[in-house]
Design an enzyme around this catalytic site. Structure first.
Site, short mmCIF file in Angstrom:
data_model
loop_
_atom_site.label_atom_id
_atom_site.label_comp_id
_atom_site.label_asym_id
_atom_site.label_seq_id
_atom_site.Cartn_x
_atom_site.Cartn_y
_atom_site.Cartn_z
N HIS A 106 97.67 -11.13 -25.19
CA HIS A 106 98.48 -11.49 -26.24
C HIS A 106 99.97 -11.21 -25.70
CE1 HIS A 106 96.18 -11.96 -29.67
NE2 HIS A 106 97.09 -12.02 -30.51
N GLU A 122 96.94 -7.02 -27.05
CA GLU A 122 97.31 -7.27 -28.68
C GLU A 122 97.79 -6.04 -29.29
OE1 GLU A 122 95.69 -9.71 -32.67
OE2 GLU A 122 94.31 -8.97 -30.98
N GLU A 133 89.96 -18.26 -32.02
CA GLU A 133 91.20 -18.37 -32.72
C GLU A 133 92.37 -19.07 -31.83
OE1 GLU A 133 94.65 -15.35 -34.75
OE2 GLU A 133 92.78 -14.55 -33.95
N ASP A 155 104.36 -14.82 -33.02
CA ASP A 155 104.28 -14.48 -31.75
C ASP A 155 105.38 -15.13 -30.61
OD1 ASP A 155 101.73 -14.20 -32.96
OD2 ASP A 155 100.97 -13.42 -31.21
N TRP A 207 107.27 -14.82 -39.01
CA TRP A 207 106.46 -15.85 -38.35
C TRP A 207 107.37 -17.27 -38.91
CZ3 TRP A 207 104.87 -11.14 -38.59
CH2 TRP A 207 103.74 -10.67 -37.84
N ASP A 235 98.30 -17.51 -29.34
CA ASP A 235 98.27 -16.10 -29.69
C ASP A 235 97.53 -15.17 -28.56
OD1 ASP A 235 95.97 -17.17 -30.86
OD2 ASP A 235 95.64 -15.40 -32.19
N ARG A 274 89.06 -15.47 -27.96
CA ARG A 274 88.18 -15.34 -29.08
C ARG A 274 88.34 -16.72 -30.04
NH1 ARG A 274 92.05 -10.78 -31.21
NH2 ARG A 274 93.41 -12.03 -32.51
#
Length: 925
Positions: free
Chosen positions: A750, A729, A455, A462, A516, A449, A453
Site C-alpha cells: 500500500h 497498509e 480489492e 490513497d 478521500w 490501493d 487481494r
C-alpha cells in the site's frame, strides 16, 4: 554549447501518438552556460515557423493549425538565450494524431455467442484481402474487458491488459497502433484475444460481491487501410466475425487464469487457418460509449526477476522467493507429459513457513496450466491477470525442479522514472525503494490501493496523500490526468459527490468523505504544482467546483464539516485492528480541516484561471471555514481539542491557524506528543504526510528525524527491519513474532504511508518546487543529525535538478544543480535566503549544536563508542533486560552483535527512564 536535450508533445514520451488536435509542446536545454535563461524559441513544422517570445518551454500551447484525425507531423524547436546564444534545431519530433474524427467510430462490441460461464474468454477473428499497395494501416481497438490484438499471427504492440480500466459506463479508451508493416498482399487476418478483467470482475466485500458492469466481455476494433491510390477501406468488428473458445478457459484478476495447452489452436490469427467450425460472434447489446484516444502510458512488461531462493515449506510444498514484493505474474518453462497440471499460488509473505493466504481474502490468486506434452518444452505466462506477490508455491512440477525455469514478470503502467533519493542510512534507502516498488505495483492502469487481494480499487484517499511523492518519483501527469477524467464522470453521476473509489464500483459506500473526496481538488492542484500543468486545472475545474459546492452544503453555513460518517485518520496505529477508523484525532477535525483546504484550492484555482467571481466567493468561504475551525477546535492557548499528532499537523500544515503565538504553541505541543509517544508514529492516512513537515517547519527537525528513523513499531522503518520490500497498509501488518496482523484488512503493498518520501525529498535532501513545474526550485536541506549525507535528484520538465549534502564535523557542504531556464531559492540554516540561476552551486553552513539530552550519558554522541566495546554492549543489553526483557532478547544474538546497528538505533530512541540503569551497568565495568 547549448542543445535541445528533450522534446515531447503533450504528456507521453513512449509514443508519438497524441490524443488531442492541439498537443502542447515541452522542451529542455542542455548547456555549459551558467544562468541560462530562454528569451524566445522558434518552432517549425514543414514550411511553417513560429517565434514564441518569452521563457516558456513547458506545456507550451500548440502554435499551428489543429491536427486532423490521423495526421502526422514532424516538429522541431530551437531556443534563444537571454545572452544571445542560440541552440541548434532539435531532432525532429514525430507527432501522430491518434484519434478518429467525430462520428467515424463504426466498430460494434462483439463477443462469444454461447458462453459456457460468466466472463468467458474467447478468440475472435476476421479475414480480409488486400489487392493494392497499402500506404498506411492503423488499428484502433478497445474493449469492455481486455484484449490482445494480432495481425497475421503477430502481436500489434507490446501493451498488456489493454486498454485498461476506465469508468466503462461513460468512458472507453482506445489504443492506436500503426500496423502498416504487418499487412501483406492477399489474405490477411485480424485476431483478438478477449477476456473480462475489470469489466466482468465481481466487486464488493464478502457476500456483497457482484459484477458491476457486465457478465461477458466484448471487443471493439477498427482497422483503417489507406492505399497508395488514395482509396480507403475500413475493417470493423461486427456480426461477420467468427469466434471460438480456446485453451484459456477461465480468466479473472482476483482468481487467476486456467489454461489447457492441449486445446491450443495454433495459427488461429494467421492466413490459411480453417475457422469453419468457429461460430458467428454475438454483437453485444450494450450502450458502450464511443472510445477516445489514450492519453496515458499503457501497462507493459517492465522488468523480470529471477528466483532468489527455493524453499520447502513445513508441509513439504515447493515455495519460490523472488526477494521482492512485486506485481505481475510468473513465466514458466517446463517439460512434461501431456495432461500434467501445474498450480501456481501467490502470496506477499510467509506465515509459519507457509504462504500467508488470509490477507488475500476471497481472491484465489492462483493460475493453472495443463501441459500439452511437447518434448521440446513449453513456455507459458498468464495473459489477462496479475498478482501481488513475493512468494509463489508451485504444485505438480514434473521431474526435478530448476529455479531458472521460473521468472517473475513485473507489470505496471510504463511511466518514466524521474526521482531518486539516497542517504548514509541503509534502512532509510530501503524505505525509499519500498515506496518506489509500492508505486510501481499500484500504478497499473489506475492508481490502486493494493494489488493482491479482492480489492485493487482506485481509492481516492490513497492517491490524494501520495500524489506529491508520486509526481517526484515518476512522470505521472498523463496517468493521473486520465484517471481524473474518470473521477469527474463518476462524480457527475453522484450529483457532485466524489466516490471513495474511482472507477466507482462500491455502491454500498455513499456520501461525501473527507480526505478521500478531496482528491477532486488536491490531485489536480499537485499536478499543476509539480508539472506546471495548468491544463489539468482547466479541464478539472468544473469537477473541483462541484466538490466545493458539496462541501458547502455539508457545512450548512457553519464553516464546519461535522456529525457525518467519516473514515477520519484511517489506520491510526492506536485504532483496534478491526476498527481502523477509530483514531485519536476526531473525524470532525479531519473533515473540517479538509473543508477549508479544498475551498482554498478552488479559490486559488479560480484566480489562476481568471474566474474572478468564483475566486471571491470561494475565497470568502475558505476564510470562513478556517476561522470556524480555529474557533471550534483550537484553544486560545494553542491546544487542539483532539490532543493527537494528526490534529496538530492538520492545523499547522493546512495554515488553518494564523496567529503566530498559537502556531508556536501548537508546534510545541506537537513536539511534546511525539516525544511522549517515544518518537513513534501516531498518525494514520490523514496525518502521516504532514507530521514531519509540521515539526520541521517549526524548527524541530531533530524530532522529525527521530520520528523518521525510529525502528520500533509503529514507525516507517519497523517494516524495513522486518524485511519489507514495499510499504505496508498497516504500520504492523506483520507483527514482531512474524505473524500477520489479525485485522481482516491487511496488505503488504500500500503506498499511502509512503507519502513521507515527499518530505525526504524536500527536507532531508532539500530539493523541492518553489513555483509550478519547478520553474523556480527550492533548495532547503535540513540535515538530520543521524545522517552523514543525503541526496535527491529529479528530472524536472526543465531538466535534471539535484541537491546533495555531506557533513564534516559541524560543517555541512551542499552541492546543487539547477536546470537551464530556471532559478532556485536557496534557504540554508544560518544564512539569508538568496536566489541563484542555472548551473552548479556549492554552499556550506555550520550546524547548530545538538540539543541537550535528558541523560548525562549524551547517547546521541557516545552510543557508537558504548556498543562497539563488546563488554559494554552486553552490559547495556543486561540493563535493558532488567526493564524490558522482550526487547533485550532482540539484541542477544551473535548476528546482532556482528552488525550492532540495531542496538545503536534502539539506544538513540531509548526513553530517558532507561538511561539510569544503563549508566549503573557501565559504571560497574
Amino acid at each position: 554549447m547549448s542543445t535541445i536535450s528533450r522534446f515531447r508533445a503533450e504528456l507521453r514520451e513512449d509514443s508519438p501518438i497524441v490524443a488531442t488536435a492541439t498537443p502542447r509542446l515541452t522542451w529542455s536545454v542542455a548547456t555549459d552556460e551558467s544562468d541560462w535563461m530562454q528569451s524566445s524559441a522558434e518552432v517549425r513544422s514543414g514550411d511553417e515557423s513560429v517565434v514564441l517570445d518569452g521563457p516558456e518551454s513547458v506545456l507550451v500551447e500548440w502554435p499551428f493549425a489543429p491536427l486532423d484525425p490521423g495526421e502526422r507531423r514532424t516538429v522541431s524547436v530551437r531556443a534563444v538565450a537571454a545572452s544571445g546564444t542560440v541552440t541548434e534545431w532539435s531532432e525532429p519530433l514525430e507527432i501522430v494524431a491518434g484519434f478518429l474524427a467525430e462520428g467515424a467510430w463504426r466498430a460494434q462490441p462483439i463477443g462469444f455467442a454461447a458462453p459456457a460461464a460468466p466472463a468467458q474468454p474467447a478468440l475472435l477473428r476476421t479475414a480480409f484481402s488486400v489487392d493494392r499497395e497499402v500506404s498506411r494501416a492503423t488499428l484502433y481497438y478497445s474493449a469492455l474487458g481486455v484484449i490482445d490484438a494480432e495481425l497475421n499471427g503477430t502481436a500489434v504492440d507490446d501493451g498488456v491488459l489493454a486498454p485498461g480500466w476506465t469508468s466503462y459506463r461513460d468512458r472507453l479508451v482506445h489504443e492506436t497502433t500503426d500496423v502498416t508493416a504487418l499487412v501483406t498482399p492477399g489474405e490477411n487476418v485480424l485476431g483478438l484475444r478477449l477476456a473480462g478483467a475489470w469489466y466482468t470482475e465481481q466487486y464488493g466485500f464478502f457476500e456483497f460481491a457482484s459484477r458491476v458492469y457486465g457478465d461477458q466481455p466484448a471487443a471493439l476494433a477498427q482497422l483503417e487501410l489507406e492505399f497508395a491510390d488514395g482509396s480507403r477501406e475500413t475493417i470493423v468488428t461486427d456480426g461477420s466475425w467468427r469466434a471460438s473458445v480456446e485453451a484459456l478457459s477461465a480468466s479473472s484478476l482476483y482468481d487467476g487464469e486456467a489454461y489447457d495447452a492441449r486445446l491450443e489452436q495454433r495459427g488461429w490469427s494467421a492466413p490459411g487457418f480453417d475457422d469453419s467450425v468457429w461460430a458467428p460472434v454475438a454483437v453485444a447489446e450494450v450502450d458502450a460509449p464511443t472510445p477516445e484516444a489514450r492519453i496515458a502510458e499503457p501497462v507493459r512488461r517492465i522488468d523480470e526477476l529471477p528466483v532468489v531462493e527455493v524453499l520447502s515449506s513445513p508441509s513439504g510444498k515447493l515455495v519460490l522467493d523472488f526477494g521482492q514484493n512485486l506485481v505481475g505474474r510468473l513465466r514458466v518453462r517446463v517439460t512434461g507429459p501431456a495432461g500434467t497440471e501445474l498450480t501456481l499460488r501467490h502470496a506477499e509473505v510467509l506465515e509459519h513457513g507457509e504462504l500467508a493466504l488470509r490477507p488475500l481474502r476471497r481472491a484465489a490468486a492462483t493460475d493453472r496450466y495443463i501441459l500439452r506434452g511437447d518434448p521440446a518444452g513449453e513456455e507459458w505466462e498468464p495473459r489477462f491477470t496479475f498478482h501481488g506477490f513475493r512468494y509463489a508455491q508451485i504444485d505438480g512440477w514434473p521431474g526435478e525442479f530448476d529455479a531458472s525455469a521460473v521468472t517473475a514478470v513485473v507489470l505496471h503502467s510504463d511511466l518514466r522514472r524521474t526521482g531518486w533519493f539516497e542517504s548514509s542510512e541503509p534502512l532509510l534507502n530501503r524505505l525509499h525503494e519500498n515506496v518506489v516498488w509500492g508505486m510501481r505495483g499500484n500504478f497499473l492502469s489506475i492508481p490502486t490501493d493494493c494489488p493482491q487481494r479482492d480489492e485493487r480499487l482506485g481509492w481516492t484517499g490513497d492517491i490524494q496523500v501520495f500524489t506529491p511523492t508520486a509526481s517526484f518519483l515518476y512522470d505521472c501527469d498523463g496517468f493521473l490526468t486520465s484517471w481524473l477524467r474518470d473521477l469527474a464522470l463518476e462524480q457527475s453521476r453522484a450529483g457532485g459527490v466524489t466516490p471513495l473509489v474511482v472507477p466507482s464500483v462500491l455502491s454500498a459506500f455513499g456520501g461525501a468523505t473527507a480526505a478521500w473526496g478531496d482528491a477532486t481538488t488536491v490531485v489536480p492542484w499537485v499536478l499543476h504544482e509539480r508539472f506546471g500543468d495548468r491544463g489539468v486545472l482547466r479541464d478539472q475545474y468544473n469537477s473541483m467546483r462541484a466538490w466545493a459546492d458539496v462541501l458547502l452544503a455539508e457545512s450548512r453555513g457553519t464553516g464546519l464539516w461535522a456529525g457525518t460518517f467519516q473514515l477520519g485518520d484511517w489506520l491510526d496505529p492506536a485504532a483496534p485492528p478491526d476498527k481502523p477508523q477509530q483514531a485519536r484525532t476526531h473525524s470532525d477535525i479531519v473533515a473540517s480541516a479538509y473543508l477549508a483546504r479544498s475551498l482554498r484550492i478552488v479559490a486559488d484555482t479560480a484566480v489562476l484561471l481568471g474566474h474572478d467571481d468564483d475566486a471571491r466567493r470561494y475565497g470568502e468561504h475558505a476564510e470562513h471555514a478556517r476561522a470556524a475551525f480555529v474557533a471550534e477546535y483550537v484553544t486560545p492557548a494553542g491546544r487542539m481539542m483532539s490532543d493527537a499528532q494528526t490534529a496538530y499537523a492538520l492545523a499547522l500544515q493546512f495554515d488553518l491557524v494564523t496567529d503566530p503565538d498559537q502556531r508556536a504553541a501548537l508546534a510545541g505541543r506537537l513536539a511534546e506528543i511525539v516525544r511522549e509517544d517515544g518518537y513513534r508514529i501516531g498518525t494514520g492516512f490523514a496525518g502521516t504526510p504532514l507530521v514531519a513537515d509540521a515539526l520541521a517547519a517549526s524548527g524541530r527537525t531533530d524530532a522529525a528525524g527521530r520520528l523518521l528513523l525510529q525502528t520500533e513499531n509503529p514507525s516507517w522503518l519497523y517494516p524495513v527491519t522486518m524485511g519489507a520490500t514495499t510499504v505496508w497498509e498497516r504500520w504492523d501488518s506483520l507483527l514482531p513474532d512474524g505473524s500477520v496482523n489479525p485485522g481482516e484488512m491487511t496488505s503488504f503493498n500500500h503506498y499511502a504511508l509512503g507519502a513521507i518520501a515527499d518530505w525526504m525529498h524536500r527536507t532531508v535532501a532539500g530539493l523541492g518546487p518553489d513555483a509550478p513545474g519547478y520553474r523556480r526550485l527550492r533548495i532547503a536541506p535540513r540535515p538530520l543529525r543521524q545522517l552523514g549525507w543525503a541526496s535527491a535528484s529529479h528530472e524536472t520538465p526543465y531538466g535534471l535538478a539535484s541537491v546533495s549534502w555531506t557533513r564534516d564535523g559541524s560543517t555541512v557542504s551542499v552541492v546543487a544543480v539547477v536546470p537551464p531556464n530556471t532559478t532556485a531559492v536557496v534557504d540554508l540554516p544560518g544564512h539569508p535566503i538568496t536566489e541563484v540561476g542555472s548551473g552548479e552551486h556549492r554552499f556550506s553552513f555550520e550546524e547548530a549544536p545538538a540539543p541537550e539530552r535528558s541523560s548525562p550519558l549524551g547517547l546521541d554522541s557516545s552510543v557508537a563508542a558504548i556498543i562497539d566495546d563488546e563488554r559494554a554492549y552486553h552490559a547495556v543489553v543486561d540493563a535493558i533486560a532488567a526493564i524490558d526483557p522482550d526487547r533485550a532478547a532482540t539484541f542477544r544474538t551473535e548476528t546482532v552483535w556482528a552488525e550492532r546497528r540495531t542496538l545503536r538505533q534502539s539506544l538513540i530512541f531509548t526513553p530517558p527512564a532507561v538511561f539510569e540503569s544503563i549508566e549503573r551497568a557501565l559504571a560497574d565495568l
